[in-house]
Design a protein around this motif. Structure first.
Motif, mmCIF file in Angstrom:
data_model
loop_
_atom_site.group_PDB
_atom_site.id
_atom_site.type_symbol
_atom_site.label_atom_id
_atom_site.label_comp_id
_atom_site.label_asym_id
_atom_site.label_seq_id
_atom_site.Cartn_x
_atom_site.Cartn_y
_atom_site.Cartn_z
ATOM 1 N N ARG A 70 0.720 -1.235 -0.162
ATOM 2 C CA ARG A 70 -0.036 -0.092 0.197
ATOM 3 C C ARG A 70 0.818 1.317 -0.018
ATOM 4 O O ARG A 70 0.285 2.344 -0.523
ATOM 5 N N GLU A 210 -6.581 -1.313 -1.293
ATOM 6 C CA GLU A 210 -7.479 -0.564 -0.029
ATOM 7 C C GLU A 210 -6.667 0.621 0.588
ATOM 8 O O GLU A 210 -5.549 0.520 0.618
ATOM 9 N N GLY A 215 -7.739 -1.956 9.987
ATOM 10 C CA GLY A 215 -8.443 -2.927 9.268
ATOM 11 C C GLY A 215 -8.086 -3.467 8.097
ATOM 12 O O GLY A 215 -8.499 -4.155 7.269
ATOM 13 N N LEU A 216 -6.767 -2.717 7.715
ATOM 14 C CA LEU A 216 -6.142 -3.070 6.413
ATOM 15 C C LEU A 216 -5.729 -4.586 6.354
ATOM 16 O O LEU A 216 -6.069 -5.157 5.244
ATOM 17 N N LEU A 218 -6.882 -7.428 7.745
ATOM 18 C CA LEU A 218 -8.301 -8.267 7.573
ATOM 19 C C LEU A 218 -8.888 -7.864 6.171
ATOM 20 O O LEU A 218 -9.416 -8.792 5.472
ATOM 21 N N ARG A 219 -9.019 -6.429 5.471
ATOM 22 C CA ARG A 219 -9.428 -6.379 4.356
ATOM 23 C C ARG A 219 -8.682 -6.865 3.312
ATOM 24 O O ARG A 219 -9.356 -7.548 2.329
ATOM 25 N N HIS A 220 -7.541 -6.950 3.385
ATOM 26 C CA HIS A 220 -6.512 -7.430 2.300
ATOM 27 C C HIS A 220 -6.595 -8.938 2.386
ATOM 28 O O HIS A 220 -6.992 -9.308 0.976
ATOM 29 N N ARG A 222 -8.803 -10.964 3.562
ATOM 30 C CA ARG A 222 -10.328 -11.344 3.118
ATOM 31 C C ARG A 222 -10.809 -11.282 1.579
ATOM 32 O O ARG A 222 -11.339 -12.125 0.938
ATOM 33 N N GLY A 223 -10.129 -10.192 1.029
ATOM 34 C CA GLY A 223 -10.546 -10.012 -0.368
ATOM 35 C C GLY A 223 -9.589 -11.155 -1.125
ATOM 36 O O GLY A 223 -10.196 -11.655 -2.122
ATOM 37 N N HIS A 353 -1.839 -5.902 -5.021
ATOM 38 C CA HIS A 353 -1.861 -6.797 -3.888
ATOM 39 C C HIS A 353 -0.793 -7.642 -4.125
ATOM 40 O O HIS A 353 -0.818 -8.754 -3.183
#
Length: 415
Positions: A70, A210, A215-216, A218-220, A222-223, A353
């Motif tokens: 990121r 993202e 929460g990065l 988890l978001r990363h 999870r995607g 990513h």
């Protein structure tokens, strides 16, 4: 950027080879050279064993990998902005070690040495995230096998240079000069990335990533796990090299039980490592012709046969020709299968990513392989060496059955 059909430019291949070789240099120092030098200076075996704990950043890097994807440097570029300062920092630490004497470092300053080596591993593991992300973006899919050949081969070359190579020159050169040569190699491997115009060739696309913040992590991930077919792919990923992980740790203990000396095993390790590098290079070239599915099936089959064939050595350790033949075949097959698996892992990486997506897959595969490998001695004691190697080969063959299922259900065969 090259087209999917064109081979990457020589400058691109040199860039990737230099980066992965640079990662192998500190790893070879910590894993191979320092245990020998520490023991020669009378350091307790329990303290030498602590060197294994210094590799924790390589396992834990999955926790900060999304931030490497990121965050970008406006002046240096995205991946280049991570690689240059991290590798430069490693060179500075090694240069600092060169200014101290072995008697100091391996004596009262041993805690300082361990702390600095932990920093080196932290920097190298973080650099690996950026390097993997850069590799995925630089290479079209057809040529990712070749890119991973450079990854496997370059890393092993770096480890050989700072491991076996450093030990060979140490008696004549001494500590300070040996460390200075290592610093010189680290600086030289920085030149290709220093000259790489990443901001022009691979501009950062933050809109595809993202936003940084709570929460990065988890978001990363999870995607990534929500991608179509990811469940089946994880089954392939985690099972593909389990047979090798189960069988390979017991090859050397088996030969020790049959009378092989440390010097003989050292020579076998060196020559078989070169065979592994050659196998990785060959695997990358064949990957471009075979495509990912056929490469995984063929190289996985060779890997399973190679580890199962070790059962033939249980009562044949005195036949050095047979030992070398099977050991070289097993290492070449391992290099080919590793290249194919890494290239397939790159297919699962999303735009912007790449570093973290690849890191999560590699860490999961490494963790499970390590747990299985830790149980190999117990299984060998229970069913014997021959039973262990045949079981490992059968496990490798069974894992191949998941490949056609994954490709048929999740996506069409590419290439």
């Amino acid at each position: 950027m090259p087209t999917p059909a064109s081979r990457p430019a020589n400058a691109t291949l040199l860039l990737l080879a230099s980066l992965y070789c640079a990662q192998g240099l500190p790893s070879g120092l910590i894993a191979h050279s320092l245990p020998v030098l520490l023991r020669q200076h009378g350091v307790d075996l329990a303290l030498i064993g602590l060197l294994k704990l210094l590799a924790l950043p390589w396992l834990l890097k999955v926790l900060w990998a999304p931030w490497v994807d990121r965050l970008s440097s406006r002046r240096l570029g995205h991946h280049r902005g991570w690689i240059l300062p991290l590798q430069g920092g490693i060179a500075l630490v090694v240069a600092g070690l060169a200014l101290l004497t072995p008697n100091e470092l391996f004596g009262r300053q041993l805690p300082l040495l361990l702390g600095l080596l932990l920093l080196v591993n932290l920097a190298a593991a973080t650099q690996d995230i950026a390097t993997d992300g850069l590799t995925v973006r630089l290479l079209p899919e057809r040529w990712r096998g070749l890119g991973n050949s450079l990854q496997v081969g370059g890393y092993k070359v770096g480890m050989l240079v700072s491991g076996s190579g450093l030990l060979l020159v140490y008696d004549g050169a001494g500590w300070s000069l040996s460390m200075a040569l290592l610093v010189l190699l680290l600086v030289l491997t920085l030149l290709p990335i220093w000259r790489f115009a990443e901001r022009q060739q691979l501009p950062f696309r933050p809109a595809l990533a993202e936003p940084a913040g709570p929460g990065l992590l988890l978001r990363h991930y999870r995607g990534l796990l929500a991608q179509p077919g990811m469940g089946l792919w994880l089954a392939v990923l985690l099972s593909f090299k389990l047979g090798d992980a189960l069988g390979s740790p017991m090859i050397k203990p088996m030969l020790v039980d049959q009378g092989w000396s440390a010097a003989e095993l050292g020579q076998l390790t060196l020559i078989s490592s070169l065979a592994g590098i050659a196998g990785a290079l060959l695997g990358g070239l064949l990957y471009a012709r075979l495509g990912v599915l056929r490469a995984l099936l063929l190289f996985g089959l060779l890997q399973a046969l190679g580890i199962a064939a070790m059962a033939a050595l249980v009562q044949a350790g005195g036949d050095h020709g047979l030992v070398y033949g099977l050991a070289l075949f097993e290492q070449a097959a391992d290099g080919m299968s590793t290249v194919a698996l890494f290239a397939a892992m790159m297919r699962q990486c999303r735009a912007e990513h790449e570093g973290a997506d690849f890191t999560l897959q590699a860490s999961a595969q490494l963790l499970l392989g390590g747990l299985v490998g830790a149980a190999s001695g117990l299984l060998a004691g229970w069913i014997g060496y021959a039973g262990l190697f045949l079981t490992a080969g059968a496990l490798g063959l069974l894992a191949l059955g998941l490949l056609p299922l994954y490709w048929r259900r999740a996506q069409p065969l590419a290439g």
